[in-house]
Design an enzyme around this catalytic site. Structure first.
Site, short mmCIF file in Angstrom:
data_model
loop_
_atom_site.label_atom_id
_atom_site.label_comp_id
_atom_site.label_asym_id
_atom_site.label_seq_id
_atom_site.Cartn_x
_atom_site.Cartn_y
_atom_site.Cartn_z
N MET A 30 0.84 -1.20 0.00
CA MET A 30 0.00 0.00 0.00
C MET A 30 0.87 1.24 0.00
SD MET A 30 -3.58 -0.65 1.93
CE MET A 30 -3.01 -0.56 3.62
N ALA A 32 4.22 3.78 0.74
CA ALA A 32 5.02 4.18 1.91
C ALA A 32 6.06 3.11 2.19
CB ALA A 32 4.13 4.44 3.12
N GLU A 35 11.91 -0.66 4.82
CA GLU A 35 12.87 -1.74 4.65
C GLU A 35 12.21 -3.12 4.65
OE1 GLU A 35 16.71 -2.95 3.73
OE2 GLU A 35 15.92 -0.91 3.92
N HIS A 37 9.34 -3.79 3.11
CA HIS A 37 8.98 -3.97 1.71
C HIS A 37 10.21 -4.25 0.86
CE1 HIS A 37 5.59 -1.14 3.01
NE2 HIS A 37 4.99 -2.27 2.71
N GLN A 61 -10.36 -1.83 2.50
CA GLN A 61 -9.96 -2.58 3.68
C GLN A 61 -9.78 -1.70 4.91
OE1 GLN A 61 -6.28 -3.87 1.55
NE2 GLN A 61 -5.30 -3.68 3.56
N GLY A 149 4.63 -10.28 3.61
CA GLY A 149 5.37 -10.33 4.87
C GLY A 149 4.59 -11.09 5.92
N VAL A 178 10.51 -7.70 9.38
CA VAL A 178 11.71 -6.88 9.55
C VAL A 178 11.47 -5.91 10.69
CG1 VAL A 178 13.29 -5.25 8.46
CG2 VAL A 178 12.28 -7.09 7.11
N SER A 188 4.23 0.87 7.60
CA SER A 188 4.06 2.20 7.00
C SER A 188 3.45 3.17 8.01
CB SER A 188 3.16 2.10 5.77
OG SER A 188 3.77 1.28 4.78
#
Length: 312
Positions: A30, A32, A35, A37, A61, A149, A178, A188
């Site tokens: 989405m 923004a 690290e 991503h 959502q 993720g 992460v 984000s």
């Protein structure tokens, strides 16, 4: 790297790649980009010939209009970050492109998998929005592999069920969470945390680690006690808990005991920012099962991200 805004542009760009038999990887986001991503993009880059990153803030959502209104919008930043990580295409469609006039179709996964945890607290429409937009993105890109993720464990489980139930010709690859060096899971929404709220956000990872440690050393041997300790820890560290649950790592169903690996899941608010996190816990003398483990990566701003290792 090219930035595309329409499905027609996307399909035109991918058609020759597909005809040439090249493997296509998709990293749905989405925007923004952070690290976390980037680790997904690198995993896709290592395994696929063509890497597509989608950046679409999906209004379907969001159960809270205020949350949607303040969600970070950073397309130029996202394009630069995606390019640096090795993406070939950034697909950044408008809401009208994804949900054109007359749009009337919803894809949903029924049952406890979407009715509990996030589904219970955010409403059924949340996962209807997730599964509908994921289905659309998978149809738009038609990737061989899609990367998600593990931080949002429930969403990952729902997407895997969606792909399986609909026989979608895509492999869903889950990659480790992460974290910042202090343990905060990258999100984000972290960009909305300032000052003492950033410190309070650590409540989630601290509560999860505290309960996981208590399970591992045998101090806690009952799921109800684990939930209670988790909620108390969230309060103690300054967060407003929505839930702290102890679930089966594969099905996310509640567990009756702590004799096997369990997944700890937490959701809490810090001010108006809603955060989620999870961690695998194992009873004494056991090591968390590798397939189920919600592994974590740590990122340091002092280290060149190009040299950081990741696990797909």
């Amino acid at each position: 790297m090219r930035t595309l805004h329409t499905v027609a542009e996307l399909r035109a760009a991918l058609a020759p790649e597909r005809r040439a038999g090249r493997t296509i990887g998709l990293v749905p986001t989405m925007g923004a980009l952070h690290e976390g991503h980037v680790s997904l993009i690198r995993a896709a880059r290592a395994a696929c010939d063509v890497v597509v990153v989608s950046a679409f803030i999906n209004p379907a959502q969001f159960d809270d209009p205020a949350d949607l209104a303040v969600y970070p919008r950073t397309e130029e930043h996202d394009a630069a970050r995606a390019a640096d990580a090795g993406a070939d295409l950034l697909f950044a469609p408008s809401v009208a492109e994804v949900y054109p006039d007359g749009f009337a179709t919803t894809v949903s996964v029924a049952g406890p998998l979407t009715e509990t945890l996030e589904g219970a607290h955010r409403g059924a429409a949340h996962f209807h929005g997730v599964t509908t937009v994921v289905t659309k993105l998978l149809n738009m890109v038609q990737p061989d592999v899609a990367y998600f993720g593990r931080k949002d464990a429930q969403q990952a489980a729902v997407v895997r069920r969606l792909a399986r139930d609909l026989d979608l010709p895509v492999r869903i690859e889950l990659c480790p969470t992460v974290r910042e060096p202090d343990g905060l899971a990258l999100s984000s929404r972290n960009a909305l945390l300032r000052g003492e709220k950033r410190e309070r956000a650590l409540a989630l990872s601290r509560a999860l680690r505290a309960v996981a440690g208590a399970i591992a050393d045998g101090t806690v041997s009952d799921p109800a006690q684990a939930r209670r300790i988790g909620i108390e820890a969230l309060h103690e560290h300054g967060a407003e808990p929505e839930y702290f649950e102890v679930a089966d790592p594969a099905t996310l169903a509640p567990v009756a005991d702590l004799e096997h690996d369990v997944l700890l899941l937490a959701a809490a608010r810090v001010g108006r920012v809603r955060l989620i996190d999870n961690l695998l816990a194992a009873p004494p003398s056991r090591t968390p099962h590798v397939e189920a483990e919600v592994a974590t990566l740590r990122v340091s701003r002092s280290v060149n991200p190009e040299r950081q290792e990741h696990q797909p």
